[in-house]
Design a protein around this motif. Sequence first.
Motif, PDB file in Angstrom:
ATOM      1  N   LEU A 134       0.799  -1.223   0.000  1.00 44.45           N
ATOM      2  CA  LEU A 134       0.000   0.000   0.000  1.00 44.45           C
ATOM      3  C   LEU A 134       0.840   1.285   0.000  1.00 44.45           C
ATOM      4  O   LEU A 134       0.623   2.173  -0.826  1.00 44.45           O
ATOM      5  CB  LEU A 134      -0.957  -0.027   1.204  1.00 44.45           C
ATOM      6  N   LEU A 135       1.814   1.385   0.915  1.00 41.63           N
ATOM      7  CA  LEU A 135       2.577   2.627   1.011  1.00 41.63           C
ATOM      8  C   LEU A 135       3.416   2.860  -0.242  1.00 41.63           C
ATOM      9  O   LEU A 135       3.480   3.975  -0.767  1.00 41.63           O
ATOM     10  CB  LEU A 135       3.463   2.612   2.262  1.00 41.63           C
ATOM     11  N   SER A 136       4.045   1.793  -0.760  1.00 41.01           N
ATOM     12  CA  SER A 136       4.861   1.946  -1.966  1.00 41.01           C
ATOM     13  C   SER A 136       4.004   2.361  -3.153  1.00 41.01           C
ATOM     14  O   SER A 136       4.431   3.170  -3.987  1.00 41.01           O
ATOM     15  CB  SER A 136       5.579   0.631  -2.301  1.00 41.01           C
ATOM     16  N   GLN A 137       2.790   1.812  -3.219  1.00 39.55           N
ATOM     17  CA  GLN A 137       1.876   2.198  -4.295  1.00 39.55           C
ATOM     18  C   GLN A 137       1.534   3.677  -4.176  1.00 39.55           C
ATOM     19  O   GLN A 137       1.480   4.387  -5.172  1.00 39.55           O
ATOM     20  CB  GLN A 137       0.594   1.359  -4.238  1.00 39.55           C
ATOM     21  N   GLY A 138       1.317   4.122  -2.932  1.00 42.01           N
ATOM     22  CA  GLY A 138       1.053   5.540  -2.705  1.00 42.01           C
ATOM     23  C   GLY A 138       2.213   6.385  -3.195  1.00 42.01           C
ATOM     24  O   GLY A 138       2.030   7.412  -3.863  1.00 42.01           O
ATOM     25  N   GLU A 139       3.435   5.937  -2.895  1.00 42.36           N
ATOM     26  CA  GLU A 139       4.617   6.678  -3.340  1.00 42.36           C
ATOM     27  C   GLU A 139       4.674   6.790  -4.851  1.00 42.36           C
ATOM     28  O   GLU A 139       5.030   7.836  -5.389  1.00 42.36           O
ATOM     29  CB  GLU A 139       5.868   5.956  -2.841  1.00 42.36           C
ATOM     30  N   SER A 140       4.310   5.680  -5.541  1.00 42.07           N
ATOM     31  CA  SER A 140       4.427   5.771  -7.000  1.00 42.07           C
ATOM     32  C   SER A 140       3.326   6.668  -7.569  1.00 42.07           C
ATOM     33  O   SER A 140       3.537   7.332  -8.577  1.00 42.07           O
ATOM     34  CB  SER A 140       4.438   4.371  -7.638  1.00 42.07           C
ATOM     35  N   ILE A 141       2.166   6.711  -6.888  1.00 45.32           N
ATOM     36  CA  ILE A 141       1.136   7.668  -7.317  1.00 45.32           C
ATOM     37  C   ILE A 141       1.659   9.101  -7.170  1.00 45.32           C
ATOM     38  O   ILE A 141       1.501   9.940  -8.055  1.00 45.32           O
ATOM     39  CB  ILE A 141      -0.149   7.492  -6.475  1.00 45.32           C
ATOM     40  N   ILE A 142       2.339   9.346  -6.020  1.00 47.19           N
ATOM     41  CA  ILE A 142       2.855  10.684  -5.763  1.00 47.19           C
ATOM     42  C   ILE A 142       3.910  11.072  -6.800  1.00 47.19           C
ATOM     43  O   ILE A 142       3.956  12.205  -7.277  1.00 47.19           O
ATOM     44  CB  ILE A 142       3.430  10.758  -4.336  1.00 47.19           C
ATOM     45  N   ARG A 143       4.739  10.096  -7.174  1.00 45.39           N
ATOM     46  CA  ARG A 143       5.763  10.374  -8.190  1.00 45.39           C
ATOM     47  C   ARG A 143       5.120  10.830  -9.494  1.00 45.39           C
ATOM     48  O   ARG A 143       5.658  11.663 -10.206  1.00 45.39           O
ATOM     49  CB  ARG A 143       6.633   9.133  -8.429  1.00 45.39           C
ATOM     50  N   ASN A 144       3.956  10.249  -9.808  1.00 50.23           N
ATOM     51  CA  ASN A 144       3.318  10.578 -11.074  1.00 50.23           C
ATOM     52  C   ASN A 144       2.430  11.808 -11.005  1.00 50.23           C
ATOM     53  O   ASN A 144       2.341  12.558 -11.966  1.00 50.23           O
ATOM     54  CB  ASN A 144       2.492   9.385 -11.566  1.00 50.23           C
ATOM     55  N   LEU A 145       1.751  12.003  -9.885  1.00 45.73           N
ATOM     56  CA  LEU A 145       0.771  13.082  -9.817  1.00 45.73           C
ATOM     57  C   LEU A 145       1.244  14.266  -8.974  1.00 45.73           C
ATOM     58  O   LEU A 145       0.640  15.332  -9.026  1.00 45.73           O
ATOM     59  CB  LEU A 145      -0.554  12.561  -9.246  1.00 45.73           C
ATOM     60  N   GLY A 146       2.291  14.083  -8.191  1.00 49.14           N
ATOM     61  CA  GLY A 146       2.821  15.184  -7.401  1.00 49.14           C
ATOM     62  C   GLY A 146       1.858  15.714  -6.349  1.00 49.14           C
ATOM     63  O   GLY A 146       1.759  16.922  -6.150  1.00 49.14           O
ATOM     64  N   ASN A 147       1.138  14.811  -5.653  1.00 50.93           N
ATOM     65  CA  ASN A 147       0.207  15.262  -4.615  1.00 50.93           C
ATOM     66  C   ASN A 147       0.439  14.506  -3.302  1.00 50.93           C
ATOM     67  O   ASN A 147      -0.396  13.728  -2.877  1.00 50.93           O
ATOM     68  CB  ASN A 147      -1.238  15.085  -5.079  1.00 50.93           C
ATOM     69  N   PRO A 148       1.608  14.763  -2.666  1.00 49.74           N
ATOM     70  CA  PRO A 148       1.949  13.965  -1.471  1.00 49.74           C
ATOM     71  C   PRO A 148       0.920  14.051  -0.352  1.00 49.74           C
ATOM     72  O   PRO A 148       0.503  13.029   0.178  1.00 49.74           O
ATOM     73  CB  PRO A 148       3.295  14.545  -1.032  1.00 49.74           C
ATOM     74  N   ILE A 149       0.486  15.269   0.005  1.00 49.98           N
ATOM     75  CA  ILE A 149      -0.427  15.402   1.145  1.00 49.98           C
ATOM     76  C   ILE A 149      -1.704  14.619   0.899  1.00 49.98           C
ATOM     77  O   ILE A 149      -2.179  13.858   1.746  1.00 49.98           O
ATOM     78  CB  ILE A 149      -0.764  16.887   1.396  1.00 49.98           C
ATOM     79  N   GLN A 150      -2.259  14.770  -0.305  1.00 43.52           N
ATOM     80  CA  GLN A 150      -3.544  14.143  -0.608  1.00 43.52           C
ATOM     81  C   GLN A 150      -3.411  12.619  -0.609  1.00 43.52           C
ATOM     82  O   GLN A 150      -4.212  11.913   0.011  1.00 43.52           O
ATOM     83  CB  GLN A 150      -4.032  14.631  -1.975  1.00 43.52           C
ATOM     84  N   THR A 151      -2.387  12.128  -1.296  1.00 40.08           N
ATOM     85  CA  THR A 151      -2.255  10.676  -1.396  1.00 40.08           C
ATOM     86  C   THR A 151      -1.923  10.061  -0.042  1.00 40.08           C
ATOM     87  O   THR A 151      -2.501   9.041   0.340  1.00 40.08           O
ATOM     88  CB  THR A 151      -1.177  10.310  -2.424  1.00 40.08           C
ATOM     89  N   PHE A 152      -0.988  10.689   0.698  1.00 43.25           N
ATOM     90  CA  PHE A 152      -0.646  10.133   2.018  1.00 43.25           C
ATOM     91  C   PHE A 152      -1.867  10.162   2.938  1.00 43.25           C
ATOM     92  O   PHE A 152      -2.044   9.279   3.769  1.00 43.25           O
ATOM     93  CB  PHE A 152       0.510  10.894   2.655  1.00 43.25           C
TER      94      PHE A 152
END
Lengths: 300, 216
Positions: free
Chosen positions: A234-252
């Motif tokens: 789950l957390l790694s998937q979140g990180e890869s979403i953040i890498r692509n969309l640039g929305n750390p606060i929202q995704t975390f």
Amino acid sequence: MSQQDTVLYDAQGPKARRRTRIGTAIAVLVLIALAVVVVLRLAERDQFSMELWGPLINPGNENFELVWEVIGEGIVNTLKAAIVAMTLSVVIGTLIAVARLSLGRFARIPLIGFVELFRGLPVVILVYLSVRALPDVGVDLSDWPGGQVFWGLIIGLTAYNMVIFAEVVRAGIASLPRGQREAALATGLTNGQTMRIVLLPQAFRIMLPAIISQLVVVLKDTSLVVFVANFDELLSQGESIIRNLGNPIQTFTVIALLYIAINYLLGRLAQYIQRRQGRASTRAAETTDAGPNVPVGGGA
Amino acid sequence: MGPVLENLDLYVDGFLTSLSIIVVAMVGSLLLGLLIAACRVSPVPPLRAFGTFWVSTFRNTPLSVVLFFCAFGLPELGINRTFYFFGVLGLILYTSAFVCEAVRSGINSVSAGQAEAARSIGLNFTQGLRYVVLPQALRTVVPPLGSVIIAMFKNSAVVGAFGVGGDLWSTGQTLTSARGYETLPIFIGVAIGFLLITLPAGAVLQVIERKVAIAR
């Protein structure tokens, strides 16, 4: 204040109730003020824009389906890793506990040393060692279903949790009334049969809440693999979403809420089972030394 | 153990940094945990709700997520600090929830009859707390609180893995990735560093437990 769940104060009289009301008002104001400051700061930096939140919460967004597919895969992998690691830990932990109880006083010393050693190690180091160092020493897990990193994570988590379970099982067995073992032996069961047919089933019932609470710990610890290697939990998937969309606060935020939801439900389940058992075993508890409360190792 | 002994000075530096993380986080999480526990047992409903919210949030979130949140979320609130600061802060927030629960369960383990007895012999609120409730609560708190703190010692490795420079974990990282040492001996060295902290801590806790143990 209707419920009396603390010994710190009595049912309140009129004066105390007035003080409580004033305290309530102040507390509400302070908490609201804090929330407002945070929200304003976030709004100032445009953190509420649909550009950042859209892929996560708006089904109409072009990325919505893909994002949730990625997150869903993460949840499945996290649960898979947690359940496999948990099952192995319970099995091996039980074996360790039984071995410890059946060995003689001196023969068990190395085993106790082993348990204490593993209990003192940080789980992240065990995960790191089993993911990174096992291939170096010739343990090749890449052919196993799931691959090298998955099994490395499982081995690391198991190494950490099996000794915790060994202690939980030991405490569970020790909390049974002595008559159980004596009666089993008196009916002609061997030591092994006594353990298997009489003691362990009862101990497991008592331990069930502790096992579920520990499952929460294991589930959280699966995320540690993020510091070690690539594994799509789950957390790694979140990180890869953040890498692509640039929305750390929202995704975390979403990732954290998912962890909280899963773990909160597990925690409630453990509480529910404990309460149900508490009702069933109040009579039995009076005759035992330790009572039915089995400690959960580690806490965090 | 050659590679460890060759780089012993690095290990000692790393050990001291790890120790500083642990000490700061211990003081911080004990204070914050006590504060949250005070909220959770207070007669003021919104404070109780806040305490419950705090505990269920931080107990159910992985430490790694808390750390990421601190490092990536707080700068958006205008708080820019070093990774050391964010790492220790994350560890404190996370551990405070467990400290709170240990303290609260200790307070609740004192039976209501004790406080009632204290009041009925004429002790007022402060006296009852001071002479009757707290002495018993503190004794029950020690074992769970001790294991929470030792778990925090171990969790400090996660803070290291998160990227706080110069601690035991990053010593291991530097030696394996930058200087090409093999993983196994180097990280066994790191593990020994942590055992040097956790094993004595566990022994001390046992001694304290035996000292404060009460028959109930």
